[in-house]
Design a protein around this motif. Structure first.
Motif, PDB file in Angstrom:
ATOM      1  N   ILE A 163       8.414  -5.839   2.166  1.00  0.00           N
ATOM      2  CA  ILE A 163       7.231  -6.719   2.179  1.00  0.00           C
ATOM      3  C   ILE A 163       6.098  -6.020   1.422  1.00  0.00           C
ATOM      4  CG2 ILE A 163       5.539  -7.926   3.634  1.00  0.00           C
ATOM      5  CD1 ILE A 163       7.560  -7.798   5.931  1.00  0.00           C
ATOM      6  N   LYS A 164       5.417  -6.763   0.573  1.00  0.00           N
ATOM      7  CA  LYS A 164       4.246  -6.225  -0.125  1.00  0.00           C
ATOM      8  C   LYS A 164       3.038  -7.053   0.260  1.00  0.00           C
ATOM      9  CE  LYS A 164       6.761  -4.694  -4.171  1.00  0.00           C
ATOM     10  NZ  LYS A 164       6.693  -4.528  -5.622  1.00  0.00           N
ATOM     11  N   VAL A 165       1.995  -6.377   0.688  1.00  0.00           N
ATOM     12  CA  VAL A 165       0.795  -7.071   1.124  1.00  0.00           C
ATOM     13  C   VAL A 165      -0.376  -6.591   0.274  1.00  0.00           C
ATOM     14  CG1 VAL A 165      -0.608  -7.703   3.111  1.00  0.00           C
ATOM     15  CG2 VAL A 165       1.735  -6.941   3.455  1.00  0.00           C
ATOM     16  N   SER A 166      -0.969  -7.501  -0.431  1.00  0.00           N
ATOM     17  CA  SER A 166      -2.063  -7.170  -1.326  1.00  0.00           C
ATOM     18  C   SER A 166      -3.372  -7.032  -0.561  1.00  0.00           C
ATOM     19  CB  SER A 166      -2.168  -8.301  -2.354  1.00  0.00           C
ATOM     20  OG  SER A 166      -2.886  -7.862  -3.449  1.00  0.00           O
ATOM     21  N   ASN A 167      -4.185  -6.074  -0.940  1.00  0.00           N
ATOM     22  CA  ASN A 167      -5.527  -5.882  -0.369  1.00  0.00           C
ATOM     23  C   ASN A 167      -5.558  -5.707   1.141  1.00  0.00           C
ATOM     24  OD1 ASN A 167      -6.746  -6.181  -2.921  1.00  0.00           O
ATOM     25  ND2 ASN A 167      -6.482  -8.393  -2.734  1.00  0.00           N
ATOM     26  N   LYS A 168      -4.563  -4.974   1.649  1.00  0.00           N
ATOM     27  CA  LYS A 168      -4.553  -4.758   3.099  1.00  0.00           C
ATOM     28  C   LYS A 168      -3.963  -3.386   3.410  1.00  0.00           C
ATOM     29  CE  LYS A 168      -4.272  -5.944   7.569  1.00  0.00           C
ATOM     30  NZ  LYS A 168      -5.451  -6.058   8.404  1.00  0.00           N
ATOM     31  N   PHE A 169      -4.676  -2.645   4.247  1.00  0.00           N
ATOM     32  CA  PHE A 169      -4.173  -1.375   4.755  1.00  0.00           C
ATOM     33  C   PHE A 169      -4.143  -1.503   6.266  1.00  0.00           C
ATOM     34  CE2 PHE A 169      -6.249  -0.586   0.714  1.00  0.00           C
ATOM     35  CZ  PHE A 169      -5.202  -0.007   0.005  1.00  0.00           C
ATOM     36  N   PHE A 170      -3.028  -1.137   6.856  1.00  0.00           N
ATOM     37  CA  PHE A 170      -2.857  -1.373   8.288  1.00  0.00           C
ATOM     38  C   PHE A 170      -3.238  -0.143   9.104  1.00  0.00           C
ATOM     39  CE2 PHE A 170       0.048  -4.179   6.085  1.00  0.00           C
ATOM     40  CZ  PHE A 170      -0.186  -5.387   6.721  1.00  0.00           C
ATOM     41  N   LEU A 171      -3.615  -0.402  10.364  1.00  0.00           N
ATOM     42  CA  LEU A 171      -3.883   0.695  11.293  1.00  0.00           C
ATOM     43  C   LEU A 171      -2.548   1.227  11.801  1.00  0.00           C
ATOM     44  CD1 LEU A 171      -6.651  -1.069  13.418  1.00  0.00           C
ATOM     45  CD2 LEU A 171      -6.993   0.712  11.688  1.00  0.00           C
ATOM     46  N   PRO A 172      -2.501   2.529  12.141  1.00  0.00           N
ATOM     47  CA  PRO A 172      -1.236   3.087  12.636  1.00  0.00           C
ATOM     48  C   PRO A 172      -0.679   2.294  13.819  1.00  0.00           C
ATOM     49  CG  PRO A 172      -2.839   4.836  12.322  1.00  0.00           C
ATOM     50  CD  PRO A 172      -3.555   3.539  12.047  1.00  0.00           C
ATOM     51  N   GLU A 173      -1.561   1.812  14.727  1.00  0.00           N
ATOM     52  CA  GLU A 173      -1.017   1.093  15.884  1.00  0.00           C
ATOM     53  C   GLU A 173      -0.403  -0.259  15.498  1.00  0.00           C
ATOM     54  OE1 GLU A 173      -3.999   2.568  15.644  1.00  0.00           O
ATOM     55  OE2 GLU A 173      -5.579   1.331  16.516  1.00  0.00           O
ATOM     56  N   GLU A 174      -0.899  -0.863  14.419  1.00  0.00           N
ATOM     57  CA  GLU A 174      -0.277  -2.104  13.937  1.00  0.00           C
ATOM     58  C   GLU A 174       1.115  -1.800  13.384  1.00  0.00           C
ATOM     59  OE1 GLU A 174      -3.177  -5.067  11.905  1.00  0.00           O
ATOM     60  OE2 GLU A 174      -3.857  -3.072  11.311  1.00  0.00           O
ATOM     61  N   LEU A 175       1.197  -0.702  12.637  1.00  0.00           N
ATOM     62  CA  LEU A 175       2.455  -0.354  11.984  1.00  0.00           C
ATOM     63  C   LEU A 175       3.502   0.136  12.974  1.00  0.00           C
ATOM     64  CD1 LEU A 175       0.979   1.333   8.840  1.00  0.00           C
ATOM     65  CD2 LEU A 175       2.139  -0.870   8.965  1.00  0.00           C
ATOM     66  N   ASN A 176       3.052   0.848  14.002  1.00  0.00           N
ATOM     67  CA  ASN A 176       4.016   1.370  14.956  1.00  0.00           C
ATOM     68  C   ASN A 176       4.691   0.265  15.761  1.00  0.00           C
ATOM     69  OD1 ASN A 176       3.731   3.944  14.056  1.00  0.00           O
ATOM     70  ND2 ASN A 176       2.196   4.523  15.571  1.00  0.00           N
ATOM     71  N   LYS A 177       4.019  -0.870  15.900  1.00  0.00           N
ATOM     72  CA  LYS A 177       4.661  -2.026  16.553  1.00  0.00           C
ATOM     73  C   LYS A 177       5.945  -2.399  15.839  1.00  0.00           C
ATOM     74  CE  LYS A 177       1.328  -5.164  16.371  1.00  0.00           C
ATOM     75  NZ  LYS A 177       0.387  -6.251  16.665  1.00  0.00           N
ATOM     76  N   ILE A 178       5.905  -2.367  14.510  1.00  0.00           N
ATOM     77  CA  ILE A 178       7.062  -2.854  13.758  1.00  0.00           C
ATOM     78  C   ILE A 178       8.251  -1.901  13.862  1.00  0.00           C
ATOM     79  CG2 ILE A 178       5.518  -4.074  12.158  1.00  0.00           C
ATOM     80  CD1 ILE A 178       6.444  -2.181   9.973  1.00  0.00           C
TER      81      ILE A 178
END
Ligand SMILES: [Zn+2]
Length: 153
Positions: free
Chosen positions: A60-75
């Motif tokens: 997945i590529k998401v333009s103009n977005k950087f995620f927080l570690p807690e958002e990413l760790n969910k996945i």
């Protein structure tokens, strides 16, 4: 050759995040978990790409977005080997892997049909007791939900 260049132009992002090594069958779950279905910048995704390591993979590529570690760790619950690549000005600025969090809040249903969280409006909360062979212990009924009977909200 010109076809190839065109293709690269479409798929390259100037700034944003690439999530790589997602199991193909988890791509849509990741999209839901990160709420990309209602995101207003460009989102590109692919499934069943060839992967040397895992056979096939999704991305997945998401333009103009950087995620927080807690958002990413969910996945990590559905894509434990996902790598997160941040792109700034068309260049890779950082690369990291997801980690299964110690606590899981609000995304998984408790396996126990009698659990209060399945009857009342309470935020579901689990402690991760086993990361490898995923087991989540419910904060309310203390029952264990395993990967095989994990249901996402
Ligand atoms: Zn429970």
């Amino acid at each position: 050759m010109s076809e190839k260049i065109k293709e690269l132009k479409v798929s390259a992002i100037e700034n944003g995040t690439v999530i790589d090594h997602i199991p193909s069958n988890a791509v849509f779950q990741v999209i839901r978990m990160l709420k990309l279905d209602s995101f207003d910048s460009m989102v590109l995704f692919a499934t069943n790409l060839e992967s040397k390591k895992y056979g096939t993979k999704g991305l997945i590529k998401v333009s103009n977005k950087f995620f927080l570690p807690e958002e990413l760790n969910k996945i990590a619950l559905v894509a434990p080997h996902a790598s997160i690549i941040e792109i700034r000005d068309f260049r890779v600025s950082s690369k990291k892997v997801v980690e299964i969090p110690a606590q899981v809040t609000g995304i998984v249903k408790c396996f126990n049909p009698n659990c209060v969280t399945n009857h009342e409006q309470v935020t579901r909360r689990f402690t991760v007791v086993e990361k490898e062979d995923l087991r989540l212990k419910c904060h309310f009924c203390e029952k264990i939900t395993r990967r095989s009977n994990m249901e996402f909200i």
